[in-house]
Write a protein that holds these residues in place. Structure first.
Motif, PDB file in Angstrom:
ATOM      1  N   SER A   5       1.050   6.394  48.488  1.00  0.00           N
ATOM      2  CA  SER A   5       1.178   5.609  49.726  1.00  0.00           C
ATOM      3  C   SER A   5       2.078   6.292  50.755  1.00  0.00           C
ATOM      4  O   SER A   5       1.859   6.153  51.957  1.00  0.00           O
ATOM      5  CB  SER A   5       1.688   4.205  49.421  1.00  0.00           C
ATOM      6  OG  SER A   5       2.971   4.279  48.839  1.00  0.00           O
ATOM      7  N   ALA A  56      -7.254   1.125  46.947  1.00  0.00           N
ATOM      8  CA  ALA A  56      -7.685  -0.245  47.217  1.00  0.00           C
ATOM      9  C   ALA A  56      -8.040  -0.383  48.695  1.00  0.00           C
ATOM     10  O   ALA A  56      -7.420   0.249  49.552  1.00  0.00           O
ATOM     11  CB  ALA A  56      -6.567  -1.219  46.860  1.00  0.00           C
ATOM     12  N   THR A  57      -9.045  -1.198  48.986  1.00  0.00           N
ATOM     13  CA  THR A  57      -9.535  -1.378  50.353  1.00  0.00           C
ATOM     14  C   THR A  57      -8.405  -1.723  51.318  1.00  0.00           C
ATOM     15  O   THR A  57      -8.319  -1.162  52.410  1.00  0.00           O
ATOM     16  CB  THR A  57     -10.624  -2.480  50.396  1.00  0.00           C
ATOM     17  OG1 THR A  57     -11.626  -2.128  49.450  1.00  0.00           O
ATOM     18  CG2 THR A  57     -11.252  -2.593  51.753  1.00  0.00           C
ATOM     19  N   GLU A  58      -7.497  -2.626  50.897  1.00  0.00           N
ATOM     20  CA  GLU A  58      -6.409  -3.020  51.807  1.00  0.00           C
ATOM     21  C   GLU A  58      -5.434  -1.862  52.049  1.00  0.00           C
ATOM     22  O   GLU A  58      -4.843  -1.761  53.117  1.00  0.00           O
ATOM     23  CB  GLU A  58      -5.672  -4.279  51.315  1.00  0.00           C
ATOM     24  CG  GLU A  58      -4.953  -4.126  49.980  1.00  0.00           C
ATOM     25  CD  GLU A  58      -5.827  -4.473  48.763  1.00  0.00           C
ATOM     26  OE1 GLU A  58      -5.239  -4.675  47.682  1.00  0.00           O
ATOM     27  OE2 GLU A  58      -7.053  -4.532  48.895  1.00  0.00           O
ATOM     28  N   ASP A  59      -5.283  -0.971  51.049  1.00  0.00           N
ATOM     29  CA  ASP A  59      -4.404   0.190  51.237  1.00  0.00           C
ATOM     30  C   ASP A  59      -5.039   1.220  52.166  1.00  0.00           C
ATOM     31  O   ASP A  59      -4.347   1.944  52.869  1.00  0.00           O
ATOM     32  CB  ASP A  59      -4.089   0.854  49.888  1.00  0.00           C
ATOM     33  CG  ASP A  59      -3.206  -0.031  49.014  1.00  0.00           C
ATOM     34  OD1 ASP A  59      -2.550  -0.943  49.555  1.00  0.00           O
ATOM     35  OD2 ASP A  59      -3.187   0.181  47.784  1.00  0.00           O
ATOM     36  N   ALA A  70      -7.015   0.419  54.641  1.00  0.00           N
ATOM     37  CA  ALA A  70      -7.282  -0.220  55.936  1.00  0.00           C
ATOM     38  C   ALA A  70      -6.606   0.475  57.131  1.00  0.00           C
ATOM     39  O   ALA A  70      -7.271   0.716  58.143  1.00  0.00           O
ATOM     40  CB  ALA A  70      -6.908  -1.699  55.888  1.00  0.00           C
ATOM     41  N   PRO A  71      -5.307   0.834  57.065  1.00  0.00           N
ATOM     42  CA  PRO A  71      -4.694   1.489  58.240  1.00  0.00           C
ATOM     43  C   PRO A  71      -5.368   2.824  58.565  1.00  0.00           C
ATOM     44  O   PRO A  71      -5.546   3.165  59.730  1.00  0.00           O
ATOM     45  CB  PRO A  71      -3.235   1.708  57.822  1.00  0.00           C
ATOM     46  CG  PRO A  71      -2.998   0.791  56.679  1.00  0.00           C
ATOM     47  CD  PRO A  71      -4.312   0.581  56.006  1.00  0.00           C
ATOM     48  N   ASP A 101     -14.458   4.291  54.478  1.00  0.00           N
ATOM     49  CA  ASP A 101     -14.690   2.910  54.911  1.00  0.00           C
ATOM     50  C   ASP A 101     -15.662   2.201  53.978  1.00  0.00           C
ATOM     51  O   ASP A 101     -16.844   2.089  54.260  1.00  0.00           O
ATOM     52  CB  ASP A 101     -15.217   2.901  56.349  1.00  0.00           C
ATOM     53  CG  ASP A 101     -15.165   1.512  56.954  1.00  0.00           C
ATOM     54  OD1 ASP A 101     -14.735   0.572  56.257  1.00  0.00           O
ATOM     55  OD2 ASP A 101     -15.548   1.365  58.124  1.00  0.00           O
ATOM     56  N   GLY A 119     -15.308  -0.989  53.000  1.00  0.00           N
ATOM     57  CA  GLY A 119     -15.427  -2.411  53.289  1.00  0.00           C
ATOM     58  C   GLY A 119     -16.168  -2.715  54.577  1.00  0.00           C
ATOM     59  O   GLY A 119     -16.605  -3.823  54.814  1.00  0.00           O
TER      60      GLY A 119
END
Length: 195
Positions: free
Chosen positions: A71, A103-106, A108-109, A137, A139
Motif C-alpha cells: 500500500s 482488493a477493489t477498494e484498495d 480505487a484511488p 479496473d 469493478g
C-alpha cells in the motif's frame, strides 16, 4: 550466496548517495534492486520523491522491484501521478503500474487516476492509461472504457484499446462493430489493422 545483511545494505545505500559516476551508480542500484527489503523500499521512496530528475528516475527504477500490493508503494505512485504535469514522466509512472492482486477498494484511488488520465491531452499518456485501466479496473465498466478509447483520434490510444479488448476478452456487439469498422476502414494503418 547469502543475502546481504542490514549493515551491507546500509553500506550500499551510503555508497550510492556519494557516488557521482553514473555507471557506478547503476551497478549499485542493481545490487540494491536484488535485495528488496523494507530499508531499500524506504530508500527508494526517498529517492523517488527527490526534486532532482536523475535521482527521481533512479528512485523510481529501484521502486519497480516492489509489488503494488504494497500500500505504501501504491499510495506513493497514486500521489505522484496526481501531481505530475510532465507527460513523459506521467507515462513512466503509469507504465510502472504492473498489475497485481489488490482488493477493489484498495485499487480505487489508482483506478480514479487512470480514469482522469484517459482524458489527458498527451496521446502517450492516454494510451498508457487505457492499457493499465484494462488491467486494474475490475469493478468498473471496462467495455465502456475500451469502447471510448477506440474512438480516440490517436492511433496509439486505439491500439491500446484493441490490446485491452484482446487481453481481457471483452465481448459486446458495439465493440465488435467498432473493431470491424476499424479493420475495414481504408484509412486504418496496417499496424492498427493487424492489431
Amino acid at each position: 550466496s547469502t543475502p546481504p545483511n542490514s549493515a551491507a545494505i546500509q553500506d550500499l545505500m551510503r555508497q550510492f548517495a556519494f557516488e557521482t559516476e553514473l555507471d557506478k551508480r547503476g551497478a549499485l542500484l542493481a545490487k540494491l534492486q536484488s535485495t528488496p527489503n523494507e530499508e531499500v523500499k524506504q530508500f527508494a521512496l526517498e529517492l523517488a520523491g527527490s526534486n532532482d530528475p536523475v535521482t527521481r528516475q533512479e528512485g523510481l527504477a529501484l521502486l519497480t522491484v516492489f509489488p503494488l500490493d504494497d500500500s505504501q508503494v501504491r499510495g506513493f505512485l497514486v500521489s505522484e501521478i496526481d501531481q505530475e504535469q510532465d507527460p513523459a514522466m506521467l507515462k513512466t509512472l503509469v507504465d510502472m503500474l504492473s498489475p497485481t492482486m489488490v482488493a477493489t477498494e484498495d485499487a480505487a484511488p489508482l483506478v480514479a487516476q487512470l480514469a482522469r488520465l484517459r482524458e489527458h491531452p498527451d496521446p502517450e499518456v492516454r494510451a498508457a492509461s487505457v492499457m493499465q485501466s484494462s488491467q486494474w479496473d475490475r469493478g468498473g465498466n471496462l467495455e465502456n472504457t475500451l469502447h471510448q478509447a477506440m474512438m480516440d483520434p490517436d492511433a496509439r490510444v486505439r491500439q491500446a484499446a484493441i490490446g485491452g479488448i484482446t487481453a481481457e476478452r471483452v465481448q459486446s456487439d458495439r465493440v465488435k462493430d467498432m473493431l470491424l469498422a476499424t479493420a475495414y476502414d481504408p484509412h486504418t494503418s496496417g499496424e492498427e489493422r493487424t492489431a
